[in-house]
Write a protein that holds these residues in place. Structure first.
Motif, PDB file in Angstrom:
ATOM      1  N   ARG A   1       6.163 -26.194  27.724  1.00 52.24           N
ATOM      2  CA  ARG A   1       5.712 -24.983  27.034  1.00 52.24           C
ATOM      3  C   ARG A   1       5.939 -23.769  27.919  1.00 52.24           C
ATOM      4  O   ARG A   1       5.778 -23.839  29.152  1.00 52.24           O
ATOM      5  CB  ARG A   1       4.225 -25.127  26.698  1.00 52.24           C
ATOM      6  CG  ARG A   1       3.619 -23.897  26.082  1.00 52.24           C
ATOM      7  CD  ARG A   1       2.230 -24.173  25.526  1.00 52.24           C
ATOM      8  NE  ARG A   1       2.295 -25.079  24.368  1.00 52.24           N
ATOM      9  CZ  ARG A   1       1.388 -25.089  23.398  1.00 52.24           C
ATOM     10  NH1 ARG A   1       0.360 -24.241  23.440  1.00 52.24           N
ATOM     11  NH2 ARG A   1       1.478 -25.930  22.398  1.00 52.24           N
ATOM     12  N   VAL A   2       6.345 -22.665  27.255  1.00 48.94           N
ATOM     13  CA  VAL A   2       6.423 -21.390  27.956  1.00 48.94           C
ATOM     14  C   VAL A   2       5.039 -20.725  27.795  1.00 48.94           C
ATOM     15  O   VAL A   2       4.610 -20.430  26.682  1.00 48.94           O
ATOM     16  CB  VAL A   2       7.523 -20.498  27.363  1.00 48.94           C
ATOM     17  CG1 VAL A   2       7.554 -19.144  28.070  1.00 48.94           C
ATOM     18  CG2 VAL A   2       8.877 -21.178  27.473  1.00 48.94           C
ATOM     19  N   LEU A   3       4.385 -20.524  28.908  1.00 56.56           N
ATOM     20  CA  LEU A   3       3.054 -19.919  28.829  1.00 56.56           C
ATOM     21  C   LEU A   3       3.148 -18.414  28.639  1.00 56.56           C
ATOM     22  O   LEU A   3       2.355 -17.825  27.906  1.00 56.56           O
ATOM     23  CB  LEU A   3       2.252 -20.212  30.111  1.00 56.56           C
ATOM     24  CG  LEU A   3       2.036 -21.683  30.438  1.00 56.56           C
ATOM     25  CD1 LEU A   3       1.258 -21.810  31.751  1.00 56.56           C
ATOM     26  CD2 LEU A   3       1.289 -22.375  29.315  1.00 56.56           C
ATOM     27  N   SER A   4       4.135 -17.831  29.290  1.00 59.61           N
ATOM     28  CA  SER A   4       4.251 -16.387  29.223  1.00 59.61           C
ATOM     29  C   SER A   4       5.710 -16.015  29.469  1.00 59.61           C
ATOM     30  O   SER A   4       6.457 -16.787  30.085  1.00 59.61           O
ATOM     31  CB  SER A   4       3.335 -15.731  30.269  1.00 59.61           C
ATOM     32  OG  SER A   4       3.430 -14.331  30.209  1.00 59.61           O
TER      33      SER A   4
ATOM     34  N   VAL B   1       7.491 -22.524  18.432  1.00 59.30           N
ATOM     35  CA  VAL B   1       6.882 -21.204  18.555  1.00 59.30           C
ATOM     36  C   VAL B   1       5.798 -21.278  19.639  1.00 59.30           C
ATOM     37  O   VAL B   1       4.862 -22.074  19.538  1.00 59.30           O
ATOM     38  CB  VAL B   1       6.269 -20.754  17.218  1.00 59.30           C
ATOM     39  CG1 VAL B   1       5.589 -19.394  17.377  1.00 59.30           C
ATOM     40  CG2 VAL B   1       7.344 -20.680  16.152  1.00 59.30           C
ATOM     41  N   PHE B   2       5.992 -20.494  20.679  1.00 56.77           N
ATOM     42  CA  PHE B   2       4.979 -20.415  21.734  1.00 56.77           C
ATOM     43  C   PHE B   2       4.211 -19.116  21.597  1.00 56.77           C
ATOM     44  O   PHE B   2       4.772 -18.101  21.172  1.00 56.77           O
ATOM     45  CB  PHE B   2       5.634 -20.452  23.126  1.00 56.77           C
ATOM     46  CG  PHE B   2       6.461 -21.695  23.361  1.00 56.77           C
ATOM     47  CD1 PHE B   2       5.916 -22.948  23.148  1.00 56.77           C
ATOM     48  CD2 PHE B   2       7.779 -21.611  23.810  1.00 56.77           C
ATOM     49  CE1 PHE B   2       6.674 -24.078  23.383  1.00 56.77           C
ATOM     50  CE2 PHE B   2       8.513 -22.747  24.041  1.00 56.77           C
ATOM     51  CZ  PHE B   2       7.969 -23.989  23.826  1.00 56.77           C
ATOM     52  N   ARG B   3       2.957 -19.212  21.969  1.00 57.55           N
ATOM     53  CA  ARG B   3       2.126 -17.991  21.980  1.00 57.55           C
ATOM     54  C   ARG B   3       1.779 -17.670  23.422  1.00 57.55           C
ATOM     55  O   ARG B   3       1.394 -18.564  24.190  1.00 57.55           O
ATOM     56  CB  ARG B   3       0.839 -18.209  21.178  1.00 57.55           C
ATOM     57  CG  ARG B   3       0.034 -16.931  20.991  1.00 57.55           C
ATOM     58  CD  ARG B   3      -1.268 -17.235  20.251  1.00 57.55           C
ATOM     59  NE  ARG B   3      -1.059 -17.612  18.868  1.00 57.55           N
ATOM     60  CZ  ARG B   3      -0.957 -16.766  17.844  1.00 57.55           C
ATOM     61  NH1 ARG B   3      -1.043 -15.462  18.074  1.00 57.55           N
ATOM     62  NH2 ARG B   3      -0.804 -17.204  16.610  1.00 57.55           N
TER      63      ARG B   3
ATOM     64  N   LYS C   1      -0.911 -11.889  20.950  1.00 53.75           N
ATOM     65  CA  LYS C   1      -0.131 -11.411  19.804  1.00 53.75           C
ATOM     66  C   LYS C   1       1.356 -11.761  19.955  1.00 53.75           C
ATOM     67  O   LYS C   1       2.089 -11.749  18.971  1.00 53.75           O
ATOM     68  CB  LYS C   1      -0.271  -9.893  19.684  1.00 53.75           C
ATOM     69  CG  LYS C   1      -1.664  -9.450  19.271  1.00 53.75           C
ATOM     70  CD  LYS C   1      -1.728  -7.940  19.169  1.00 53.75           C
ATOM     71  CE  LYS C   1      -3.124  -7.478  18.769  1.00 53.75           C
ATOM     72  NZ  LYS C   1      -3.224  -6.000  18.755  1.00 53.75           N
ATOM     73  N   ASP C   2       1.753 -12.033  21.167  1.00 55.99           N
ATOM     74  CA  ASP C   2       3.171 -12.321  21.398  1.00 55.99           C
ATOM     75  C   ASP C   2       3.470 -13.779  21.105  1.00 55.99           C
ATOM     76  O   ASP C   2       2.873 -14.678  21.703  1.00 55.99           O
ATOM     77  CB  ASP C   2       3.524 -12.012  22.856  1.00 55.99           C
ATOM     78  CG  ASP C   2       3.507 -10.521  23.143  1.00 55.99           C
ATOM     79  OD1 ASP C   2       3.456  -9.742  22.157  1.00 55.99           O
ATOM     80  OD2 ASP C   2       3.490 -10.150  24.323  1.00 55.99           O
ATOM     81  N   ARG C   3       4.345 -13.940  20.143  1.00 55.57           N
ATOM     82  CA  ARG C   3       4.839 -15.293  19.853  1.00 55.57           C
ATOM     83  C   ARG C   3       6.362 -15.263  19.970  1.00 55.57           C
ATOM     84  O   ARG C   3       6.999 -14.275  19.580  1.00 55.57           O
ATOM     85  CB  ARG C   3       4.430 -15.742  18.458  1.00 55.57           C
ATOM     86  CG  ARG C   3       2.911 -15.871  18.309  1.00 55.57           C
ATOM     87  CD  ARG C   3       2.561 -16.726  17.113  1.00 55.57           C
ATOM     88  NE  ARG C   3       3.001 -16.104  15.865  1.00 55.57           N
ATOM     89  CZ  ARG C   3       3.118 -16.781  14.715  1.00 55.57           C
ATOM     90  NH1 ARG C   3       2.853 -18.088  14.694  1.00 55.57           N
ATOM     91  NH2 ARG C   3       3.521 -16.167  13.626  1.00 55.57           N
ATOM     92  N   PHE C   4       6.891 -16.348  20.421  1.00 56.57           N
ATOM     93  CA  PHE C   4       8.339 -16.356  20.668  1.00 56.57           C
ATOM     94  C   PHE C   4       8.847 -17.784  20.620  1.00 56.57           C
ATOM     95  O   PHE C   4       8.072 -18.754  20.693  1.00 56.57           O
ATOM     96  CB  PHE C   4       8.665 -15.696  22.018  1.00 56.57           C
ATOM     97  CG  PHE C   4       7.848 -16.248  23.154  1.00 56.57           C
ATOM     98  CD1 PHE C   4       6.642 -15.666  23.501  1.00 56.57           C
ATOM     99  CD2 PHE C   4       8.272 -17.371  23.860  1.00 56.57           C
ATOM    100  CE1 PHE C   4       5.879 -16.193  24.525  1.00 56.57           C
ATOM    101  CE2 PHE C   4       7.528 -17.884  24.886  1.00 56.57           C
ATOM    102  CZ  PHE C   4       6.321 -17.302  25.225  1.00 56.57           C
ATOM    103  N   ILE C   5      10.159 -17.825  20.518  1.00 57.26           N
ATOM    104  CA  ILE C   5      10.866 -19.116  20.431  1.00 57.26           C
ATOM    105  C   ILE C   5      12.006 -19.085  21.448  1.00 57.26           C
ATOM    106  O   ILE C   5      12.700 -18.070  21.582  1.00 57.26           O
ATOM    107  CB  ILE C   5      11.442 -19.345  19.033  1.00 57.26           C
ATOM    108  CG1 ILE C   5      10.315 -19.393  17.986  1.00 57.26           C
ATOM    109  CG2 ILE C   5      12.260 -20.631  18.985  1.00 57.26           C
ATOM    110  CD1 ILE C   5      10.849 -19.359  16.565  1.00 57.26           C
ATOM    111  N   VAL C   6      12.102 -20.149  22.177  1.00 52.42           N
ATOM    112  CA  VAL C   6      13.284 -20.296  23.050  1.00 52.42           C
ATOM    113  C   VAL C   6      14.390 -20.936  22.213  1.00 52.42           C
ATOM    114  O   VAL C   6      14.303 -22.098  21.828  1.00 52.42           O
ATOM    115  CB  VAL C   6      12.959 -21.164  24.282  1.00 52.42           C
ATOM    116  CG1 VAL C   6      14.212 -21.345  25.140  1.00 52.42           C
ATOM    117  CG2 VAL C   6      11.852 -20.538  25.090  1.00 52.42           C
TER     118      VAL C   6
END
Lengths: 557, 659
Positions: free
Chosen positions: A113-116, A143-145, A151-156
């Protein structure tokens, strides 16, 4: 039963060239996904055109291709989990490429998981030799939060690289991350959560640490299956896990007072493993349901609870009260299945020979009983054993043996002694609580089965709500102990019978008929009941309190 | 007539009362209490207790519990559990301590325990009082057990169990069940404190330990002998009821035919026991026994049968025997006069106590006494002052005569020429001294108003004679002293004249020599003056110095000449003069020389002497109180004289205050 599994998570910080997609507000895609969700969970040309009226087929095809590209649907247009998310949140991934700083963590429960993440400006610093192969690649397409900004969610989406070996520039980090997994077995619920601290992104080189914010997530683990797994491992040394009863059968030896009272035990387990979910050290398993491992343990256990109860509540106890107390302490507990036995009266006295208070509290009510006690009442009582069908009731007494299975009608007929009453009075301090009121209803029904027009009076202690329920069951307003007796309230229960043809009479009872219990949900006057001991001794008017005499002679109401 | 010191007088009178009658009385001591042997049901001597077969022994311990405790100690030594009901004060005496050693003993305190009883299963025994114990039948035992349970579970306030040494008391907890009340027909019942025997008492043998006598007439009534209810008992006795009493410690009970009832006493409640025929018979024998007391009416106390009896009369705190003689001490009486004291007696006397065979009245007569606060009468004071003045005057005279004697001794030693005159003074002095001694032996108060005047006149004469003697002594001394002075002055004049004759030539020669020196100096001075006028400066200085020296010598010679001339003049005057006597200055008066020296007083002082006009009483002391005179005598011997003196002085004749 519950426990909390904890472990430390290593955090890796790396600077990589990557293709990410940040979820941004895209209402048109949300509308499209919702439309698709309502139309076969597939994004088709018609669906696109339905959501976006006026769009030609070519345009719709382009939209579908874009949705495939960003992962809202699969190659055949089927709505993906991400598409479902977009339908729900109106936020859709917007792809981008660039240099990013990533904080990565890995665990079997939540994967890689990407934490940040932080966006970095690309420059020519010529540190190609410092680029290393990534030790951990984050999961793609998830989808990582951000644990820094929720509020930031993202996908690698991808980690572009030469020769298929993603690389990055390792960066030192002071981030600390702990994994906590709370397992609530009784509620069949598990929740895991991350906490700790991590560097705040885009702080221009200043290592400002911020707490990790992470909303709990559930893994959906089968907890009781997990306990069954542990039963062969760390729990095996303590006892035998009974999967059907969901409790650990243990020896009575070594149990603390609180444990044998609550039938719960706390265990400190040095190491446990959740299959496929990791291994955890120093786990405390609290409120583990326990029960006796053998009949001998159950007997000792029952006597210990009985002894503890007598010590905590000193006072004189009739033999009936002793028997009832022992039954109360064992029935509906893990002990009941082993049918522990209350020792005979003489055995109890022998055990209490060095405790004068205990001795006299048990001996005096028997030695100084106003009524003759049946021999079997003084003998041992085995819990759960069927009662005697016929007992030697003393003259002028009605005795309902323990577990005799009498229906309420049989008791009522015995107490009425062939009379058809005009009015009866139940004097019982505790006519309240769902079970007792159910028994009152049964008693009234049994009385009216014999005498349909009988008036049932109740004298009891309670509040207005209790009295209202009693009145609903009997049809007459109950009277309070204080009004009838003042401060000199009776100890025993009384059942008084008044009829027109002869003087009334009464019964002084060692227990309440309302303490009988139904084994079925819906029963009637003829349904067999579970009884504790009850002995009713017939008394005449001159033998009872003046309030009773007044009632018998019609002086009350 | 009485003699000796006046005292109070004890008097008495004796009346006989053998025929007196007592309206109502308990008469005791006529017989010893009847004995009753132990029986099957009623016993005083218990057989040795058999250890309990039962596991639970129930016992009441009332106030009379020694036997019950003895039986309990036997049971307590077994494994039986013993339950005790005791009163509020139980737990302090030695017997209690013995029970405390029983390991299986549960004790509860109730407000009152009606009686001692022990229930050992169906065996039960109730101590009804006076060491009598009644064996109960099974029905009674069962009923008594029910009473025990009711008291134990419903009425007890505290409980304790023994740890083998002592009891630890604490409040009782909640009871485990209700104990039904006893039916009215139960053989044993716990009832209200005002409960009474409920059977037919007419013709019964009735024993009441307290309360009121019955309204109905039993055959024989045992009722506590005492001071109360004599009216009701007299009515029953006149109705033919045999009213008797012996304190056997029994409770209220009656026996009539085959039935009976025992009602134990109690302030909180009473235990009623209905007797079986067997028990009634046993108690009937007890009630038929001889009593100690019998209730009588109109008993004559002189009757020989009552000689050793004891009587309990109405309103008397205790019974008493007959009294051979009652001494009734009456209040003191005061006699109207000393002479009537032996005949003073009370007019009325109180009644004698009912049990006195004779009565002796005794009283004390107190003589009339001088009231407290009486003071000495004025007449006594006046006579005392007169006596004191009398003594003072004579003492003064006596002192003056002593001083005159002393003066005479001094004069005799200083003035030889007075020796013959002093002998005459000596004789006069001796006579005066004898008269003073004779007067000092008397007192005016003893001779009364008339004799006092004579004595005072004689005293004045003595004073005058003493004064005269003193004056004559002084005059003789003064003359002798002038003669001595004259002789001394003459001798001194003659001596000075002789000295002048012898010195005068010497002085004249010295004068002449001085005049010559003066002339020489004057001549030499003149020569210097002349030389100085012609002298030079240096010679002039020397001349001035010589001039000054000669002037000083001249002045010195002039002074010496003047001195010699004066001396010569004085010596010539001495030789030319005659002898002249210069009497010495008169000595200061004796009154000034010696303080307090006797000076005869003027006759005006003598005329101011106050002589009372009444004579003092011959006996006793005269005192007065509130304007009234009292003549106090303390001896019967002075009665007659005192009465006369009291009459003369208008005084009451009385005894001293503390008589």
């Amino acid at each position: 039963m519950r426990c909390e599994l904890t472990t430390e998570i290593a955090v890796t910080r790396v600077t990589v060239f990557a293709e990410l997609a940040f979820l941004e507000r895209r209402p048109e895609l949300g509308l499209l996904c919702r439309t698709a969700r309502d139309h076969g969970r597939s994004i088709t040309t018609s669906v696109v055109q339905s959501a976006l009226p006026g769009l030609p087929d070519a345009g719709a095809t382009n939209v579908i291709a874009w949705c495939k590209m960003i992962g809202l649907c699969d190659a055949r247009g089927g709505l993906t989990a991400l598409g479902e998310d977009v339908a729900q949140s109106d936020e859709a991934p917007v792809p981008e490429q660039g240099v990013y700083g990533l904080w990565l963590a890995q665990h079997p429960v939540f994967g890689r998981r990407v934490l940040s993440v932080e966006r970095l400006a690309s420059n020519r610093d010529h540190r190609f030799e410092a680029i290393e192969t990534l030790a951990m690649e984050p999961d793609r397409g998830k989808v990582f939060r951000s644990v820094v900004n929720a509020k930031d969610r993202f996908i690698v989406r991808d980690l572009p690289s030469n020769h298929g070996q993603p690389g990055g520039l390792p960066v030192a980090t002071k981030a600390v991350c702990r994994f906590r997994w709370a397992l609530e077995f009784d509620q069949a619920r598990d929740q895991w959560q991350l906490d700790g601290v991590v560097e705040a992104p885009n702080t221009n080189g200043k290592a400002a640490m911020v707490p990790i914010r992470h909303d709990p997530e559930s893994d959906g683990l089968d907890l009781w299956q997990l306990v069954a797994t542990w039963a062969t491992g760390p729990l095996a040394a303590v006892g035998r896990w009974q999967q059907a009863q969901r409790r650990l059968a243990v020896s009575f030896d070594g149990l603390a007072d609180g444990e044998f009272e609550s039938f719960r035990k706390s265990l400190a387990l040095r190491k446990v493993e959740v299959p496929g979910k990791g291994t955890y050290q120093d786990v405390t398993l609290t409120d583990l349901p326990i029960g006796p491992a053998s009949a001998q343990d159950a007997q000792r256990w029952a006597l210990a609870r009985f002894d503890r109860h007598l010590a905590a509540n000193p006072g004189y106890r009739s033999r009936a009260a002793v028997r009832a107390q022992f039954a109360q302490l064992t029935e509906d507990t893990p002990l009941e299945a082993f049918a522990p036995t209350l020792p005979s009266h003489d055995d109890l006295l022998a055990q209490a020979c060095k405790d004068p208070q205990r001795l006299w509290s048990l001996a005096a009510p028997v030695d100084l009983s106003p009524f003759t006690l049946a021999a079997d009442e003084l003998g041992p009582m085995r819990i759960g054993a069927p009662g005697l069908v016929a007992v030697d009731a003393p003259e002028g007494a009605v005795r309902v043996p323990y577990q005799a299975g009498w229906p309420m009608r049989k008791l009522v007929e015995s107490l009425l002694a062939g009379h058809v009453p005009a009015r009866v009075l139940l004097c019982d301090r505790y006519v309240r609580g769902e079970d007792n009121l159910k028994m009152l209803q049964l008693l009234v029904a049994a009385l009216r089965a014999v005498a349909p027009s009988v008036i049932v009076d109740v004298w009891s202690e309670g509040d207005a709500a209790d009295y209202k329920k009693i009145r609903q069951l009997t049809g007459t307003a109950p009277r309070s102990y204080r009004d009838e007796f003042g401060r000199d309230v009776p100890h025993d229960r009384y059942f008084l019978v008044r009829h027109a043809s002869s003087p009334g009479f009464g019964w002084q009872m060692s227990n309440s008929p309302l303490h009988a219990r139904l084994d079925v949900d819906d029963g009637g006057p003829d349904t067999r009941l579970r009884w504790k001991d009850l002995t009713a001794t017939r008394v005449q008017a001159h033998e009872i309190a003046s309030a009773f005499r007044n009632w018998l002679t019609g002086g009350a109401r | 007539m009485k003699q000796g010191t006046i005292h109070r007088t004890l008097c008495d009178r004796v009346d006989a009362r053998g025929e007196a009658r007592l309206p109502t009385a308990w008469v005791g001591g006529e017989a010893s209490p009847g004995a009753c042997a132990d029986g099957e049901w009623l016993t005083r001597t218990l057989p040795p207790a058999v250890p309990a077969k039962e596991t639970a022994i129930l016992a009441f311990l009332g106030s009379d519990s020694a036997d019950a405790i003895a039986e309990l100690l036997v049971h307590a030594a077994t494994k039986a559990r013993v339950y005790l009901l005791v009163g509020p004060q139980w737990g302090t005496d030695r017997a209690d301590a013995a029970l405390a050693q029983g390991p299986r003993l549960l004790v509860r305190r109730v407000a009152e325990v009606p009686a001692s009883a022990v229930l050992n299963g169906a065996e039960a025994r109730l101590w009804i009082g006076g060491d009598w114990s009644l064996r109960l039948d099974p029905a009674q035992a069962q009923a008594l057990r029910q009473v025990f349970l009711r008291l134990f579970w419903h009425e007890a306030t505290e409980e304790a169990w023994s740890d083998g040494r002592q009891f630890a008391w604490h409040a009782v907890g909640e009871r485990p069940f209700d104990v039904p009340a006893m039916p009215a027909a139960a053989a044993v019942r716990w009832e209200d404190p005002d409960a009474h025997l409920s059977g037919d008492l007419g013709g019964a043998l009735l024993h009441l330990s307290a309360g009121l006598p019955p309204e109905v007439a039993p055959r024989r009534l045992w009722f506590p002998a005492g001071p109360s209810h004599h009216g009701q008992l007299a009515r029953l006795a006149k109705a033919g009821v045999e009213v008797v009493w012996a304190d056997r410690g029994l409770p209220d009970l009656y026996v009539s035919g085959g039935e009976g009832e025992v009602l134990m006493p109690g302030a909180q409640g009473r235990l009623r026991l209905r007797l079986t025929p067997s028990q009634s018979a046993a108690l009937g024998q007890l009630l038929a026994a001889a009593p100690v007391w019998r209730f009588r009416t109109e008993a004559r106390i002189g009757d020989a049968a009552y000689r050793n009896a004891r009587f309990w009369l109405p309103e008397e705190a205790s019974a008493s025997g007959l009294q051979a003689e009652q001494l009734v001490e009456l209040a003191d009486m005061t006699a109207s006069s000393l002479r009537e004291l032996p005949t003073t007696a009370p007019v009325e006397v109180p009644a004698a106590q009912p049990l006195a065979l004779t009565v002796r009245y005794q009283w004390t007569v107190v003589p009339p006494r001088v009231p407290a606060g009486a003071v000495e009468d004025v007449l006594v004071g006046r006579w005392r002052k007169l006596d004191q003045d009398w003594q003072a005057r004579l003492a003064t005279v006596q002192e003056a005569l002593g001083e005159a004697k002393h003066e005479r001794g001094r004069m005799g030693r200083a003035l030889q020429r007075l020796q013959s005159a002093l002998l005459g003074f000596e004789r006069t002095h001796g006579g005066l001294l004898q008269r003073v001694e004779a007067l000092r032996a008397q007192r005016p108060s003893l001779v009364g108003p008339g004799g006092a005047a004579t004595l005072l006149s004689q005293a004045a004469e003595v004073e005058d004679a003493a004064r005269k003697l003193h004056g004559e002594q002084d005059a003789a001394e003064r003359k002798a002293r002038e003669d001595d002075e004259r002789d001394r002055q003459l001798a001194a004049w003659q001596r000075r004249t002789e000295d002048a004759k012898r010195e005068l030539p010497n002085r004249r020669a010295a004068l002449k020599a001085a005049e010559q020196r003066r002339d020489a100096c004057a001549e030499e001075l003149r020569g210097v003056d002349e030389a100085m006028q012609a002298a030079d400066k240096t010679a002039k200085k020397n001349a001035v110095a010589s001039q000054r020296k000669l002037a000083d010598d001249l002045q010195r010679a002039e002074k010496e000449i003047a001195k010699h001339r004066n001396e010569i003049e004085d010596l010539a005057q001495q030789l030319a003069g005659c002898f002249e006597f210069r009497p010495p200055p008169a000595p200061a008066s004796r009154a000034q020389q010696v303080k307090g020296r006797f000076v005869p007083v003027a006759s005006a002082a003598r005329s101011a002497v106050d002589v009372p006009d009444e004579k003092l009483p011959e006996v006793g002391t005269l005192r007065s109180h509130k304007g009234r005179r009292y003549l106090v005598i303390d001896s019967w011997d002075h009665l007659a004289v005192g009465e006369q003196a009291a009459a003369r002085l208008a005084a009451h004749l009385v005894a001293p205050e503390n008589t």
